[in-house]
Design a protein around this motif. Sequence first.
Motif, PDB file in Angstrom:
ATOM      1  N   SER A 169      12.872   9.753   2.277  1.00  0.00           N
ATOM      2  CA  SER A 169      11.346   9.711   2.514  1.00  0.00           C
ATOM      3  C   SER A 169      10.473  10.036   1.175  1.00  0.00           C
ATOM      4  N   ILE A 170      10.712  11.252   0.768  1.00  0.00           N
ATOM      5  CA  ILE A 170      10.071  12.178  -0.092  1.00  0.00           C
ATOM      6  C   ILE A 170       9.978  11.673  -1.324  1.00  0.00           C
ATOM      7  N   LEU A 171      10.679  11.126  -2.149  1.00  0.00           N
ATOM      8  CA  LEU A 171      11.179  10.405  -2.959  1.00  0.00           C
ATOM      9  C   LEU A 171      10.509   8.932  -3.301  1.00  0.00           C
ATOM     10  N   GLU A 172      10.007   8.016  -2.178  1.00  0.00           N
ATOM     11  CA  GLU A 172       9.632   7.110  -2.128  1.00  0.00           C
ATOM     12  C   GLU A 172       8.177   7.207  -1.827  1.00  0.00           C
ATOM     13  N   ILE A 173       7.513   8.684  -1.368  1.00  0.00           N
ATOM     14  CA  ILE A 173       5.996   9.132  -1.024  1.00  0.00           C
ATOM     15  C   ILE A 173       5.626   9.661  -2.510  1.00  0.00           C
ATOM     16  N   SER A 174       6.787  10.412  -3.309  1.00  0.00           N
ATOM     17  CA  SER A 174       6.576  10.927  -4.287  1.00  0.00           C
ATOM     18  C   SER A 174       6.129   9.512  -5.848  1.00  0.00           C
ATOM     19  N   LEU A 175       7.001   8.859  -5.555  1.00  0.00           N
ATOM     20  CA  LEU A 175       6.798   7.445  -6.865  1.00  0.00           C
ATOM     21  C   LEU A 175       5.533   7.188  -6.507  1.00  0.00           C
ATOM     22  N   SER A 176       5.552   6.491  -4.690  1.00  0.00           N
ATOM     23  CA  SER A 176       4.402   5.897  -4.750  1.00  0.00           C
ATOM     24  C   SER A 176       2.685   6.529  -4.400  1.00  0.00           C
ATOM     25  N   PHE A 177       3.056   7.778  -4.714  1.00  0.00           N
ATOM     26  CA  PHE A 177       1.419   8.566  -4.704  1.00  0.00           C
ATOM     27  C   PHE A 177       0.772   7.379  -5.563  1.00  0.00           C
ATOM     28  N   ASP A 178       0.621   6.467  -6.522  1.00  0.00           N
ATOM     29  CA  ASP A 178       0.036   6.676  -7.758  1.00  0.00           C
ATOM     30  C   ASP A 178      -0.192   5.252  -6.579  1.00  0.00           C
ATOM     31  N   ASN A 179       0.344   4.600  -6.361  1.00  0.00           N
ATOM     32  CA  ASN A 179       0.204   2.842  -5.615  1.00  0.00           C
ATOM     33  C   ASN A 179      -0.831   2.987  -4.522  1.00  0.00           C
ATOM     34  N   ALA A 180      -0.739   4.433  -4.091  1.00  0.00           N
ATOM     35  CA  ALA A 180      -1.408   4.814  -2.895  1.00  0.00           C
ATOM     36  C   ALA A 180      -3.130   5.316  -2.909  1.00  0.00           C
ATOM     37  N   VAL A 181      -3.024   5.686  -4.313  1.00  0.00           N
ATOM     38  CA  VAL A 181      -4.746   5.847  -5.181  1.00  0.00           C
ATOM     39  C   VAL A 181      -5.147   4.405  -5.653  1.00  0.00           C
ATOM     40  N   VAL A 182      -4.212   3.743  -6.323  1.00  0.00           N
ATOM     41  CA  VAL A 182      -5.254   2.584  -6.439  1.00  0.00           C
ATOM     42  C   VAL A 182      -4.914   1.350  -5.712  1.00  0.00           C
ATOM     43  N   ASN A 183      -3.934   1.379  -4.291  1.00  0.00           N
ATOM     44  CA  ASN A 183      -4.692   0.553  -3.122  1.00  0.00           C
ATOM     45  C   ASN A 183      -5.695   0.962  -2.426  1.00  0.00           C
ATOM     46  N   ALA A 184      -5.994   1.998  -2.705  1.00  0.00           N
ATOM     47  CA  ALA A 184      -7.441   2.977  -1.785  1.00  0.00           C
ATOM     48  C   ALA A 184      -8.783   1.929  -2.932  1.00  0.00           C
ATOM     49  N   GLY A 185      -8.955   1.991  -3.740  1.00  0.00           N
ATOM     50  CA  GLY A 185      -9.529   0.904  -4.872  1.00  0.00           C
ATOM     51  C   GLY A 185      -9.471   0.369  -4.091  1.00  0.00           C
ATOM     52  N   ILE A 186      -8.696  -0.297  -4.716  1.00  0.00           N
ATOM     53  CA  ILE A 186      -8.776  -1.851  -4.381  1.00  0.00           C
ATOM     54  C   ILE A 186      -9.068  -1.929  -2.560  1.00  0.00           C
ATOM     55  N   LEU A 187      -9.077  -1.025  -1.216  1.00  0.00           N
ATOM     56  CA  LEU A 187      -8.795  -1.646   0.024  1.00  0.00           C
ATOM     57  C   LEU A 187     -10.322  -0.666   0.560  1.00  0.00           C
ATOM     58  N   LYS A 188     -11.340  -0.402   0.084  1.00  0.00           N
ATOM     59  CA  LYS A 188     -12.471   0.151   0.324  1.00  0.00           C
ATOM     60  C   LYS A 188     -13.137  -0.656  -0.009  1.00  0.00           C
ATOM     61  N   LYS A 189     -12.971  -2.305  -1.151  1.00  0.00           N
ATOM     62  CA  LYS A 189     -14.057  -3.231  -0.820  1.00  0.00           C
ATOM     63  C   LYS A 189     -13.736  -3.832   0.019  1.00  0.00           C
ATOM     64  N   MET A 190     -12.282  -4.101   0.938  1.00  0.00           N
ATOM     65  CA  MET A 190     -12.610  -5.026   1.943  1.00  0.00           C
ATOM     66  C   MET A 190     -12.211  -4.719   3.407  1.00  0.00           C
ATOM     67  N   SER A 191     -13.254  -5.935   3.907  1.00  0.00           N
ATOM     68  CA  SER A 191     -13.813  -5.034   5.773  1.00  0.00           C
ATOM     69  C   SER A 191     -12.685  -4.626   7.028  1.00  0.00           C
ATOM     70  N   ALA A 192     -13.023  -4.158   7.841  1.00  0.00           N
ATOM     71  CA  ALA A 192     -12.043  -3.125   8.087  1.00  0.00           C
ATOM     72  C   ALA A 192     -11.462  -3.644   9.000  1.00  0.00           C
ATOM     73  N   PHE A 193     -11.062  -5.616   9.543  1.00  0.00           N
ATOM     74  CA  PHE A 193     -10.723  -6.701   9.682  1.00  0.00           C
ATOM     75  C   PHE A 193      -9.629  -6.464   8.489  1.00  0.00           C
ATOM     76  N   TRP A 194      -9.499  -7.039   7.426  1.00  0.00           N
ATOM     77  CA  TRP A 194      -8.357  -6.601   6.956  1.00  0.00           C
ATOM     78  C   TRP A 194      -7.972  -5.518   6.394  1.00  0.00           C
ATOM     79  N   GLN A 195      -8.652  -4.419   6.667  1.00  0.00           N
ATOM     80  CA  GLN A 195      -7.835  -3.045   6.320  1.00  0.00           C
ATOM     81  C   GLN A 195      -7.352  -2.996   7.516  1.00  0.00           C
ATOM     82  N   LYS A 196      -7.112  -3.996   8.707  1.00  0.00           N
ATOM     83  CA  LYS A 196      -5.788  -3.500   9.579  1.00  0.00           C
ATOM     84  C   LYS A 196      -4.975  -4.457   9.712  1.00  0.00           C
ATOM     85  N   ILE A 197      -5.416  -5.565   8.911  1.00  0.00           N
ATOM     86  CA  ILE A 197      -4.165  -6.682   8.240  1.00  0.00           C
ATOM     87  C   ILE A 197      -3.550  -5.969   7.459  1.00  0.00           C
TER      88      ILE A 197
END
Length: 382
Positions: free
Chosen positions: A36-64
Amino acid sequence: MILKTFGWSFAVTALGLVAAVLYGGWTGFGIVAILSILEISLSFDNAVVNAGILKKMSAFWQKIFLTVGVLIAVFGMRLVFPVVIVAISAKIGPIDAVDLALNNKDQYQQLVTDAHPAIAAFGGMFLLMIFLDFIFEDRDIKWLGWLERPLAKLGKVDMLSVCIALIVLMVSAMTFATNAHQHGGAHVDKAQTVLISGIAGLITYMIVGGLSGYFEDKLEEEEEREHEADEEAERTGKKRPAIVLAGQAAFFMFLYLEVLDASFSFDGVIGAFAVTNDIVLMALGLGIGAMYVRSLTVYLVRQGTLDDYVYLEHGAHYAIGALAGILLITIQYQIHEVITGLVGVVLIAWSFWSSVRRNTKLAAAEGKAVGSDEKTEVSSGV
Protein backbone atom coordinates in the motif's frame (compact mmCIF):
# COMPACT_ATOMS: atom_id res chain seq x y z
CA MET A 1 -13.02 17.59 4.96
CA ILE A 2 -10.38 14.90 5.55
CA LEU A 3 -12.92 12.28 6.66
CA LYS A 4 -15.29 13.12 3.82
CA THR A 5 -12.58 12.86 1.19
CA PHE A 6 -10.61 9.92 2.58
CA GLY A 7 -13.49 8.07 4.28
CA TRP A 8 -13.77 5.35 1.66
CA SER A 9 -9.99 4.94 1.61
CA PHE A 10 -9.94 4.43 5.40
CA ALA A 11 -12.77 1.88 5.13
CA VAL A 12 -11.07 -0.04 2.30
CA THR A 13 -7.80 0.00 4.26
CA ALA A 14 -9.48 -1.53 7.31
CA LEU A 15 -11.25 -4.22 5.26
CA GLY A 16 -8.14 -4.95 3.22
CA LEU A 17 -5.89 -5.38 6.25
CA VAL A 18 -8.46 -7.64 7.96
CA ALA A 19 -8.69 -9.71 4.79
CA ALA A 20 -4.89 -9.90 4.67
CA VAL A 21 -4.73 -11.23 8.22
CA LEU A 22 -7.44 -13.80 7.52
CA TYR A 23 -5.76 -14.90 4.30
CA GLY A 24 -2.07 -14.76 5.14
CA GLY A 25 -1.79 -14.10 8.87
CA TRP A 26 0.33 -11.29 10.22
CA THR A 27 2.86 -11.91 7.46
CA GLY A 28 0.13 -11.14 4.95
CA PHE A 29 -0.77 -8.04 6.96
CA GLY A 30 2.80 -6.76 6.71
CA ILE A 31 3.04 -7.47 2.98
CA VAL A 32 -0.23 -5.66 2.23
CA ALA A 33 0.84 -2.67 4.33
CA ILE A 34 4.17 -2.44 2.49
CA LEU A 35 2.50 -2.72 -0.92
CA SER A 36 0.00 0.00 0.00
CA ILE A 37 2.78 2.42 0.96
CA LEU A 38 4.72 1.46 -2.17
CA GLU A 39 1.75 2.17 -4.43
CA ILE A 40 1.04 5.55 -2.80
CA SER A 41 4.66 6.68 -3.07
CA LEU A 42 4.95 5.57 -6.70
CA SER A 43 1.62 7.15 -7.68
CA PHE A 44 1.72 10.49 -5.84
CA ASP A 45 2.76 12.23 -9.04
CA ASN A 46 -0.20 10.52 -10.70
CA ALA A 47 -2.56 12.17 -8.19
CA VAL A 48 -1.12 15.62 -8.90
CA VAL A 49 -1.50 15.23 -12.67
CA ASN A 50 -4.99 13.74 -12.27
CA ALA A 51 -6.01 16.70 -10.13
CA GLY A 52 -4.95 19.11 -12.86
CA ILE A 53 -7.32 17.36 -15.27
CA LEU A 54 -10.11 16.52 -12.82
CA LYS A 55 -10.60 20.13 -11.71
CA LYS A 56 -11.81 20.91 -15.24
CA MET A 57 -14.57 18.30 -15.02
CA SER A 58 -18.08 18.62 -13.61
CA ALA A 59 -19.08 17.24 -10.20
CA PHE A 60 -20.87 14.34 -11.91
CA TRP A 61 -17.77 13.19 -13.76
CA GLN A 62 -15.67 13.65 -10.66
CA LYS A 63 -18.00 11.18 -8.92
CA ILE A 64 -17.72 8.81 -11.89
CA PHE A 65 -13.95 9.01 -11.55
CA LEU A 66 -14.23 8.07 -7.87
CA THR A 67 -16.67 5.17 -8.43
CA VAL A 68 -16.34 3.58 -11.86
CA GLY A 69 -12.76 4.82 -12.08
CA VAL A 70 -11.86 3.13 -8.81
CA LEU A 71 -13.33 -0.17 -10.01
CA ILE A 72 -11.25 0.06 -13.18
CA ALA A 73 -8.12 1.04 -11.27
CA VAL A 74 -8.41 -1.53 -8.49
CA PHE A 75 -9.90 -4.53 -10.25
CA GLY A 76 -8.73 -3.76 -13.77
CA MET A 77 -5.11 -2.73 -13.28
CA ARG A 78 -4.28 -4.30 -9.92
CA LEU A 79 -6.01 -7.66 -10.36
CA VAL A 80 -7.04 -8.36 -13.95
CA PHE A 81 -4.04 -6.74 -15.64
CA PRO A 82 -1.35 -9.01 -14.11
CA VAL A 83 -3.40 -12.02 -15.19
CA VAL A 84 -3.99 -10.66 -18.70
CA ILE A 85 -0.33 -9.95 -19.40
CA VAL A 86 0.55 -13.48 -18.33
CA ALA A 87 -2.17 -14.92 -20.56
CA ILE A 88 -0.97 -12.90 -23.56
CA SER A 89 2.77 -13.46 -23.05
CA ALA A 90 2.42 -17.16 -22.24
CA LYS A 91 -0.27 -17.66 -24.91
CA ILE A 92 -2.63 -19.36 -22.48
CA GLY A 93 -6.28 -18.80 -21.62
CA PRO A 94 -7.38 -16.34 -18.91
CA ILE A 95 -8.72 -19.17 -16.73
CA ASP A 96 -5.41 -21.01 -16.97
CA ALA A 97 -3.62 -17.78 -16.11
CA VAL A 98 -5.77 -17.32 -12.99
CA ASP A 99 -5.09 -20.92 -11.98
CA LEU A 100 -1.40 -20.28 -12.50
CA ALA A 101 -1.50 -17.11 -10.38
CA LEU A 102 -3.24 -18.89 -7.49
CA ASN A 103 -1.60 -22.32 -7.59
CA ASN A 104 1.82 -21.87 -9.20
CA LYS A 105 3.09 -18.50 -8.02
CA ASP A 106 6.73 -19.02 -9.01
CA GLN A 107 5.91 -19.78 -12.64
CA TYR A 108 3.44 -16.90 -12.68
CA GLN A 109 6.13 -14.49 -11.47
CA GLN A 110 8.50 -15.81 -14.12
CA LEU A 111 5.99 -15.17 -16.90
CA VAL A 112 5.27 -11.63 -15.67
CA THR A 113 8.98 -10.84 -15.48
CA ASP A 114 9.47 -12.13 -19.01
CA ALA A 115 6.62 -9.87 -20.19
CA HIS A 116 8.18 -6.80 -18.55
CA PRO A 117 9.96 -5.44 -21.68
CA ALA A 118 6.64 -5.11 -23.52
CA ILE A 119 4.94 -3.54 -20.49
CA ALA A 120 7.81 -1.12 -19.89
CA ALA A 121 7.94 -0.04 -23.54
CA PHE A 122 4.19 0.62 -23.72
CA GLY A 123 3.99 2.49 -20.41
CA GLY A 124 7.29 4.29 -20.95
CA MET A 125 6.26 5.72 -24.30
CA PHE A 126 2.83 6.80 -23.06
CA LEU A 127 4.33 8.62 -20.06
CA LEU A 128 7.15 10.08 -22.15
CA MET A 129 4.62 11.70 -24.51
CA ILE A 130 2.83 13.28 -21.54
CA PHE A 131 6.12 14.73 -20.30
CA LEU A 132 7.25 15.98 -23.71
CA ASP A 133 3.95 17.66 -24.54
CA PHE A 134 4.10 19.43 -21.17
CA ILE A 135 7.65 20.79 -21.39
CA PHE A 136 7.29 21.89 -25.02
CA GLU A 137 4.22 24.00 -24.23
CA ASP A 138 4.78 27.70 -23.62
CA ARG A 139 3.35 28.40 -20.16
CA ASP A 140 2.88 31.68 -18.34
CA ILE A 141 4.27 30.20 -15.12
CA LYS A 142 7.66 28.53 -15.42
CA TRP A 143 9.38 26.59 -12.67
CA LEU A 144 12.87 25.93 -14.10
CA GLY A 145 12.93 28.94 -16.38
CA TRP A 146 16.47 28.34 -17.67
CA LEU A 147 15.27 25.01 -19.09
CA GLU A 148 11.61 25.62 -19.86
CA ARG A 149 12.04 28.83 -21.87
CA PRO A 150 14.25 27.32 -24.63
CA LEU A 151 12.14 24.14 -24.66
CA ALA A 152 9.00 26.22 -25.17
CA LYS A 153 10.62 27.82 -28.21
CA LEU A 154 11.55 24.41 -29.58
CA GLY A 155 7.98 23.29 -28.97
CA LYS A 156 6.81 25.51 -31.82
CA VAL A 157 8.15 22.86 -34.21
CA ASP A 158 5.25 20.62 -35.27
CA MET A 159 5.30 16.99 -34.09
CA LEU A 160 8.61 17.49 -32.25
CA SER A 161 7.49 15.47 -29.24
CA VAL A 162 6.47 12.54 -31.46
CA CYS A 163 9.81 12.62 -33.28
CA ILE A 164 11.76 12.64 -30.01
CA ALA A 165 9.62 9.84 -28.59
CA LEU A 166 10.24 7.68 -31.66
CA ILE A 167 13.98 8.36 -31.47
CA VAL A 168 13.99 7.36 -27.78
CA LEU A 169 12.06 4.20 -28.63
CA MET A 170 14.45 3.31 -31.45
CA VAL A 171 17.50 3.85 -29.23
CA SER A 172 15.90 1.78 -26.44
CA ALA A 173 15.14 -1.05 -28.87
CA MET A 174 18.73 -1.05 -30.17
CA THR A 175 20.33 -0.88 -26.71
CA PHE A 176 18.27 -2.02 -23.72
CA ALA A 177 15.99 -4.37 -25.70
CA THR A 178 18.81 -6.32 -27.34
CA ASN A 179 19.86 -7.56 -23.92
CA ALA A 180 16.56 -7.50 -22.05
CA HIS A 181 16.42 -8.81 -18.49
CA GLN A 182 14.43 -11.99 -17.99
CA HIS A 183 13.53 -14.23 -15.06
CA GLY A 184 16.50 -15.98 -13.48
CA GLY A 185 19.00 -13.37 -14.64
CA ALA A 186 18.96 -14.41 -18.30
CA HIS A 187 19.08 -11.81 -21.09
CA VAL A 188 17.43 -12.13 -24.51
CA ASP A 189 16.83 -9.98 -27.58
CA LYS A 190 13.43 -8.27 -27.28
CA ALA A 191 13.98 -5.48 -29.81
CA GLN A 192 10.97 -6.33 -31.96
CA THR A 193 8.70 -6.71 -28.93
CA VAL A 194 9.82 -3.36 -27.51
CA LEU A 195 9.32 -1.58 -30.84
CA ILE A 196 5.80 -2.93 -31.32
CA SER A 197 4.77 -2.26 -27.71
CA GLY A 198 6.29 1.22 -27.72
CA ILE A 199 4.49 2.17 -30.92
CA ALA A 200 1.27 0.82 -29.39
CA GLY A 201 1.81 3.09 -26.37
CA LEU A 202 2.44 6.07 -28.65
CA ILE A 203 -0.69 5.35 -30.70
CA THR A 204 -2.76 4.95 -27.53
CA TYR A 205 -1.61 8.33 -26.27
CA MET A 206 -2.30 10.07 -29.57
CA ILE A 207 -5.80 8.58 -29.90
CA VAL A 208 -7.00 9.09 -26.34
CA GLY A 209 -5.16 12.35 -25.76
CA GLY A 210 -6.14 13.66 -29.18
CA LEU A 211 -9.83 12.96 -28.66
CA SER A 212 -9.89 14.49 -25.19
CA GLY A 213 -7.94 17.50 -26.44
CA TYR A 214 -10.35 17.93 -29.35
CA PHE A 215 -13.39 18.12 -27.12
CA GLU A 216 -11.59 20.26 -24.58
CA ASP A 217 -10.68 22.74 -27.31
CA LYS A 218 -14.36 23.16 -28.02
CA LEU A 219 -14.60 24.97 -24.71
CA GLU A 220 -12.59 27.80 -26.21
CA GLU A 221 -15.70 28.68 -28.15
CA GLU A 222 -17.20 29.64 -24.80
CA GLU A 223 -14.61 32.36 -24.21
CA GLU A 224 -16.89 35.12 -25.41
CA ARG A 225 -19.67 33.92 -23.14
CA GLU A 226 -17.21 33.72 -20.24
CA HIS A 227 -16.10 37.27 -20.91
CA GLU A 228 -19.69 38.47 -20.81
CA ALA A 229 -20.25 36.49 -17.61
CA ASP A 230 -17.18 38.16 -16.09
CA GLU A 231 -18.55 41.58 -16.87
CA GLU A 232 -21.90 40.64 -15.40
CA ALA A 233 -20.20 39.31 -12.27
CA GLU A 234 -18.31 42.57 -11.86
CA ARG A 235 -21.53 44.55 -12.09
CA THR A 236 -23.46 42.36 -9.64
CA GLY A 237 -20.56 41.57 -7.34
CA LYS A 238 -21.21 37.81 -7.64
CA LYS A 239 -18.52 35.25 -8.26
CA ARG A 240 -18.80 33.62 -11.68
CA PRO A 241 -18.62 29.83 -11.61
CA ALA A 242 -15.94 28.29 -13.81
CA ILE A 243 -17.02 26.41 -16.91
CA VAL A 244 -16.22 22.75 -16.53
CA LEU A 245 -16.01 19.81 -18.87
CA ALA A 246 -19.16 17.78 -19.40
CA GLY A 247 -20.69 15.38 -21.93
CA GLN A 248 -18.38 13.97 -24.61
CA ALA A 249 -15.48 16.18 -23.55
CA ALA A 250 -15.65 14.89 -19.98
CA PHE A 251 -16.03 11.28 -21.20
CA PHE A 252 -12.81 11.42 -23.21
CA MET A 253 -11.05 13.19 -20.36
CA PHE A 254 -12.22 10.37 -18.10
CA LEU A 255 -10.88 7.83 -20.61
CA TYR A 256 -7.60 9.74 -20.72
CA LEU A 257 -7.36 9.66 -16.92
CA GLU A 258 -7.92 5.89 -16.85
CA VAL A 259 -5.23 5.21 -19.47
CA LEU A 260 -2.90 7.58 -17.60
CA ASP A 261 -3.57 5.73 -14.35
CA ALA A 262 -2.92 2.43 -16.09
CA SER A 263 0.46 3.65 -17.34
CA PHE A 264 1.42 4.80 -13.85
CA SER A 265 0.38 1.39 -12.53
CA PHE A 266 2.80 -0.59 -14.67
CA ASP A 267 5.82 0.02 -12.44
CA GLY A 268 3.74 -0.55 -9.29
CA VAL A 269 2.43 -3.91 -10.49
CA ILE A 270 5.84 -5.10 -11.61
CA GLY A 271 7.55 -3.69 -8.51
CA ALA A 272 5.05 -5.54 -6.32
CA PHE A 273 6.61 -8.82 -7.41
CA ALA A 274 9.74 -7.76 -5.54
CA VAL A 275 7.65 -7.98 -2.37
CA THR A 276 5.36 -10.94 -3.09
CA ASN A 277 4.18 -13.18 -5.91
CA ASP A 278 0.86 -13.88 -4.22
CA ILE A 279 -1.83 -12.38 -6.47
CA VAL A 280 -4.33 -12.01 -3.60
CA LEU A 281 -2.00 -10.04 -1.33
CA MET A 282 -0.83 -8.03 -4.33
CA ALA A 283 -4.38 -7.05 -5.26
CA LEU A 284 -5.18 -6.07 -1.65
CA GLY A 285 -2.09 -3.94 -1.18
CA LEU A 286 -2.15 -2.19 -4.55
CA GLY A 287 -5.92 -1.75 -4.31
CA ILE A 288 -5.63 0.08 -0.98
CA GLY A 289 -2.92 2.29 -2.46
CA ALA A 290 -5.07 3.05 -5.50
CA MET A 291 -7.92 4.21 -3.26
CA TYR A 292 -5.65 6.73 -1.54
CA VAL A 293 -4.39 8.01 -4.87
CA ARG A 294 -8.00 8.65 -5.91
CA SER A 295 -8.84 10.38 -2.62
CA LEU A 296 -5.69 12.46 -2.78
CA THR A 297 -6.61 13.58 -6.29
CA VAL A 298 -10.02 14.82 -5.11
CA TYR A 299 -8.46 16.48 -2.06
CA LEU A 300 -6.05 18.44 -4.26
CA VAL A 301 -8.97 19.58 -6.44
CA ARG A 302 -11.28 20.62 -3.59
CA GLN A 303 -8.59 22.38 -1.63
CA GLY A 304 -7.35 24.27 -4.67
CA THR A 305 -3.83 23.11 -3.84
CA LEU A 306 -2.66 23.30 -7.44
CA ASP A 307 -3.75 26.94 -7.62
CA ASP A 308 -1.91 27.81 -4.41
CA TYR A 309 1.24 25.81 -5.17
CA VAL A 310 1.71 26.52 -8.85
CA TYR A 311 4.87 24.46 -9.37
CA LEU A 312 3.35 21.17 -8.16
CA GLU A 313 2.09 20.31 -11.62
CA HIS A 314 5.55 20.98 -13.04
CA GLY A 315 7.16 18.70 -10.47
CA ALA A 316 4.67 15.94 -11.22
CA HIS A 317 5.35 16.09 -14.94
CA TYR A 318 9.11 16.00 -14.39
CA ALA A 319 8.47 12.94 -12.22
CA ILE A 320 6.52 11.45 -15.13
CA GLY A 321 9.48 12.03 -17.42
CA ALA A 322 11.81 10.38 -14.91
CA LEU A 323 9.45 7.42 -14.55
CA ALA A 324 9.27 7.03 -18.33
CA GLY A 325 13.06 6.87 -18.50
CA ILE A 326 13.23 4.42 -15.60
CA LEU A 327 10.69 2.11 -17.24
CA LEU A 328 12.73 2.00 -20.45
CA ILE A 329 15.98 1.37 -18.55
CA THR A 330 14.36 -1.51 -16.64
CA ILE A 331 13.99 -3.37 -19.92
CA GLN A 332 17.59 -4.42 -19.38
CA TYR A 333 18.53 -3.38 -15.87
CA GLN A 334 16.76 -3.94 -12.56
CA ILE A 335 16.05 -0.76 -10.59
CA HIS A 336 14.76 -1.07 -7.06
CA GLU A 337 11.22 0.26 -6.62
CA VAL A 338 12.39 2.38 -3.66
CA ILE A 339 14.54 4.41 -6.06
CA THR A 340 11.63 4.76 -8.46
CA GLY A 341 9.37 6.01 -5.70
CA LEU A 342 11.96 8.40 -4.25
CA VAL A 343 12.58 10.10 -7.60
CA GLY A 344 8.93 11.14 -7.83
CA VAL A 345 8.72 12.16 -4.17
CA VAL A 346 11.89 14.28 -4.37
CA LEU A 347 10.80 16.11 -7.52
CA ILE A 348 7.33 16.87 -6.15
CA ALA A 349 8.73 17.92 -2.76
CA TRP A 350 11.18 20.23 -4.54
CA SER A 351 8.37 21.78 -6.60
CA PHE A 352 6.27 22.21 -3.44
CA TRP A 353 9.15 23.94 -1.65
CA SER A 354 9.68 26.20 -4.66
CA SER A 355 5.96 27.06 -4.63
CA VAL A 356 6.11 27.96 -0.93
CA ARG A 357 9.12 30.21 -1.53
CA ARG A 358 7.32 31.88 -4.44
CA ASN A 359 4.22 32.50 -2.32
CA THR A 360 6.35 33.93 0.50
CA LYS A 361 8.13 36.33 -1.86
CA LEU A 362 4.84 37.44 -3.42
CA ALA A 363 3.32 38.04 0.02
CA ALA A 364 6.37 40.05 1.09
CA ALA A 365 6.26 42.10 -2.12
CA GLU A 366 2.56 42.82 -1.64
CA GLY A 367 3.19 43.79 1.98
CA LYS A 368 5.86 46.24 0.94
CA ALA A 369 3.61 47.68 -1.74
CA VAL A 370 0.77 48.15 0.74
CA GLY A 371 3.16 49.66 3.27
CA SER A 372 4.51 52.16 0.76
CA ASP A 373 0.97 53.13 -0.29
CA GLU A 374 -0.01 53.75 3.33
CA LYS A 375 3.05 55.92 3.90
CA THR A 376 2.23 57.90 0.79
CA GLU A 377 -1.32 58.46 1.95
CA VAL A 378 -0.17 59.59 5.41
CA SER A 379 2.42 62.00 4.10
CA SER A 380 0.02 63.48 1.59
CA GLY A 381 -2.58 63.85 4.34
CA VAL A 382 -0.14 65.76 6.51
